[in-house]
Scaffold this active site. Structure first.
Site, PDB file in Angstrom:
ATOM      1  N   GLU A 437      30.805  42.031  28.947  1.00 17.19           N
ATOM      2  CA  GLU A 437      32.205  41.982  29.381  1.00 17.19           C
ATOM      3  C   GLU A 437      33.096  42.884  28.535  1.00 17.19           C
ATOM      4  O   GLU A 437      34.304  42.923  28.703  1.00 17.19           O
ATOM      5  CB  GLU A 437      32.727  40.546  29.433  1.00 17.19           C
ATOM      6  N   ASP A 461      36.714  39.885  32.220  1.00 16.93           N
ATOM      7  CA  ASP A 461      37.048  40.567  30.975  1.00 16.93           C
ATOM      8  C   ASP A 461      36.656  42.035  31.020  1.00 16.93           C
ATOM      9  O   ASP A 461      37.335  42.875  30.437  1.00 16.93           O
ATOM     10  CB  ASP A 461      36.353  39.872  29.795  1.00 16.93           C
TER      11      ASP A 461
HETATM   12  C1  PEP Z   1      34.450  36.872  32.695  1.00 14.63           C
HETATM   13  O1  PEP Z   1      35.096  37.382  31.775  1.00 14.63           O
HETATM   14  O2  PEP Z   1      34.227  37.460  33.775  1.00 14.63           O
HETATM   15  C2  PEP Z   1      33.910  35.515  32.558  1.00 14.63           C
HETATM   16  C3  PEP Z   1      33.114  35.003  33.459  1.00 14.63           C
HETATM   17  O3  PEP Z   1      34.329  34.789  31.486  1.00 14.63           O
HETATM   18  P1  PEP Z   1      35.783  34.118  31.416  1.00 14.63           P
HETATM   19  O4  PEP Z   1      36.440  34.285  32.750  1.00 14.63           O
HETATM   20  O5  PEP Z   1      35.605  32.685  31.078  1.00 14.63           O
HETATM   21  O6  PEP Z   1      36.441  34.893  30.327  1.00 14.63           O
HETATM   22 MG    MG Z   2      35.031  36.447  29.812  1.00 13.56          MG
END
Ligand code: PEP
Ligand code: MG
Length: 577
Positions: A437, A461
């Site tokens: 990410e 992210d």
């Molecule tokens: C993301 O970043 O795509 C993810 C699945 O983690 P979160 O949304 O919890 O940051």
């Molecule tokens: Mg994330």
């Protein structure tokens, strides 16, 4: 007075109900005494706050002039009159002087006094001004506190037709709604992939963010329609409009019912390619929704939600029970537990990463866990112990360099050694994956693939960090673009490389649950999707109607498209039938 507001649609469906303004007036206001020499300073603070509210009303008035009716402009004027009335512009200063108290407390005392007077008023019009007074005071309070004007009530007694209208809500606030059946919620702030929006989707209720002035313009108990698919709120609609939306609501419910027939169907394309559709969860109580969705695994258990809305940290035993419940509930199907991803827009009530200027770039996720070995060890021990009760795997969030993986492995080995010495059982061969990410991890993927058993692409992210767009900030929400060529290049290349290396790759960000992107991701070679259970059957339906032979060339062309029109043209063709 009917009017319409437009925002960012984050969770589909139609809700018709009564507005409940999530009110800051319900917040406990700090009360402290000040020495006499601080009176002048406190009065200045108060004056600055009033000035700031005045500026906010100016801004609101300008936007009202451009897109709303003159009736609403009149409503803004009422707020300005209240703000300028000596009751709120002067009286609090007197209270600060006489009571030697902080400005917030003085404003609260003045609010209480004026609300008490409203109780005796017979005239309906004047009585209605009570809401206006409250809203103005909330704005002053927010300005004094230097923050957004909302902390939600605990929603103890609201009925099912309640639509929450808030200036902003934190993920920790939204998680409270899981126990309180509300029909929908809308907020002034927020972006489409903020954790607040993600949770809205997980609740399966219509919701809209970035409405800008909803909290200011909508009145308590007013009838509103939330069209969570179009991102539109209709306030006090005419009867004919209401009837039309009731019809739409029925159609939506019928569609949802039809979809539920797909629950047990295997997700495979027309040309026989099997696809795994897993669920994202926040708490073990989400397991009911997972079962309704027919998910074939948990692709993302956001374990940090066990740590929110509490003053203490969950013990090893408590975490173990939570992970075990999910592991057992999935009966041998994969359960991917992500280690604590705290920081940025999710934080502990007390302690946790200090709020830095750029929290999304600060001590977050794995960085925080490695800096807090005791807390990390407790979680790893709990996950390892739960691994005895199902097909559990560990997922490391936000990796940006290989050292973080090595250090995490060392922590896991240490936890294993301790458990072994204590005679506690666990799966010694537990698989460990990492979230891709951060662009650095996507760009240097081979280094990470060598170490990890599987990877999961956190597109929420990844988009934020690739495009330098805060995912929670509605001011830049229009630039948060999952189809940006840089984002698509990273995603497609990560999928391709992982497939070539024989390492399972999942997309677990919101892109995985966006049915408009299902075929594009399939075309890039993705075979594992993880999303909120509420989206799963819609995505499955799309998979069942897809043909890889058609999708692959179109996805490749979309990836190389030189302008937005061409790109959207290919997307339309991908989703054509
Ligand atoms: C993301 O970043 O795509 C993810 C699945 O983690 P979160 O949304 O919890 O940051
Ligand atoms: Mg994330």
């Amino acid at each position: 007075m009917s009017f319409t507001l437009h925002g960012i649609a984050v969770s589909g469906g139609i809700a018709i109900g009564r507005a409940h303004l999530v009110s800051q007036a319900s917040v406990e206001v700090d009360h402290y005494s000040i020495p006499e020499e601080f009176v002048g300073r406190e009065i200045k603070r108060f004056e600055r706050a009033v000035k700031r509210v005045n500026t906010e009303l100016d801004t609101l008035e300008k936007s009202v002039k451009s897109d709303l009716s003159t009736d609403v402009a009149a409503f803004v004027n009422v707020h300005r009159m209240i703000l300028e009335d000596s009751m709120f512009s002067e009286e609090p200063k007197q209270i600060i002087r006489s009571e030697l108290c902080n400005a917030e407390w003085a404003v609260k005392l003045q609010l209480d006094a004026s609300l008490a007077q409203f109780a005796d008023i017979q005239d309906e019009y004047l009585r209605e001004r009570k809401t206006d007074v409250r809203q103005v005071v909330e704005r002053i309070m927010a300005a004094l506190l230097g923050q957004g004007d909302v902390v939600p009530e605990k929603l103890q007694t609201r009925a099912e037709d309640t639509i929450l209208v808030a200036h902003d809500l934190s993920p920790a606030d939204v998680i409270l709604f899981k126990d309180h059946q509300v029909a929908a919620f809308v907020t002034d702030l927020g972006g489409a992939t903020s954790h607040t929006a993600i949770l809205a989707r997980s609740l399966g209720i219509p919701s809209i963010v970035a409405l800008h002035h909803a909290r200011q313009l909508i009145r308590e108990d007013e009838t509103i329609v939330v069209d969570g698919t179009q991102g539109v709120v209709l306030v006090d609609p005419e009867k004919t409009v209401l009837d039309e939306y009731r019809l739409k609501q029925n159609q939506w419910n019928i569609e949802r019912k039809k979809l539920s027939r797909l629950k047990t169907a295997e997700a495979s394309t027309l040309d026989g390619i099997n696809v795994e559709l897993h669920a994202n969860i926040e708490l073990p109580t989400d397991m009911d929704a997972v079962k309704q969705s027919g998910a074939t695994g948990i692709g993302l258990f956001r374990s940090e939600f066990l740590f929110l809305n509490r003053k203490d940290l969950p013990s090893e035993e408590e975490q173990f029970e939570a992970y075990k419940t999910v592991a057992e509930g999935m009966k041998g199907k994969p359960v991917t537990i992500r280690t604590l991803d705290i920081g940025a827009d999710k934080n502990f009530e007390e302690g946790g990463p200090a709020q830095s200027i750029n929290p999304a770039l600060g001590l977050r996720a794995i960085r925080y866990c490695l800096a807090e070995p005791k807390l990390f060890r407790t979680q790893l021990r709990a996950i390892l112990r739960a691994s005895k009760f199902g097909n559990v795997q560990i997922l490391i969030p936000m990796i940006s360099n290989v050292l973080e993986i090595t250090q995490t492995f060392a922590a896991i080995e240490q936890a294993k050694a301790e458990l072994k010495a204590e005679g506690k059982k666990f799966n010694a061969d537990i698989k460990v994956g990492g979230m891709i990410e951060i662009p650095a991890a996507a760009i240097c993927l081979p280094l990470f693939l060598k170490k990890l058993d599987f990877i999961s692409i956190g597109t929420n992210d990844l988009i934020q960090y690739t495009l330098a767009i805060d995912r929670t900030d509605d001011a830049v929400a229009h630039l948060y673009n999952p189809l940006h060529p840089a984002v698509l290049l990273l995603i497609s290349s990560v999928i391709r490389q992982a497939n070539a290396a024989g390492k399972p790759v999942t997309v677990c960000g919101e892109m995985a649950g966006d049915v408009k992107l299902t075929r594009l991701l399939l075309g890039f070679g993705l075979r594992h999707f993880s999303m909120h259970p509420a989206n799963l059957l819609t995505v499955k339906q799309r998979v069942l109607m897809s043909n890889m032979a058609e999708i692959e060339p179109l996805s490749a062309k979309l990836l190389k498209a030189e302008d937005v029109e061409k790109q959207l043209g290919y997307l339309e063709r991908l989703n054509g039938s």
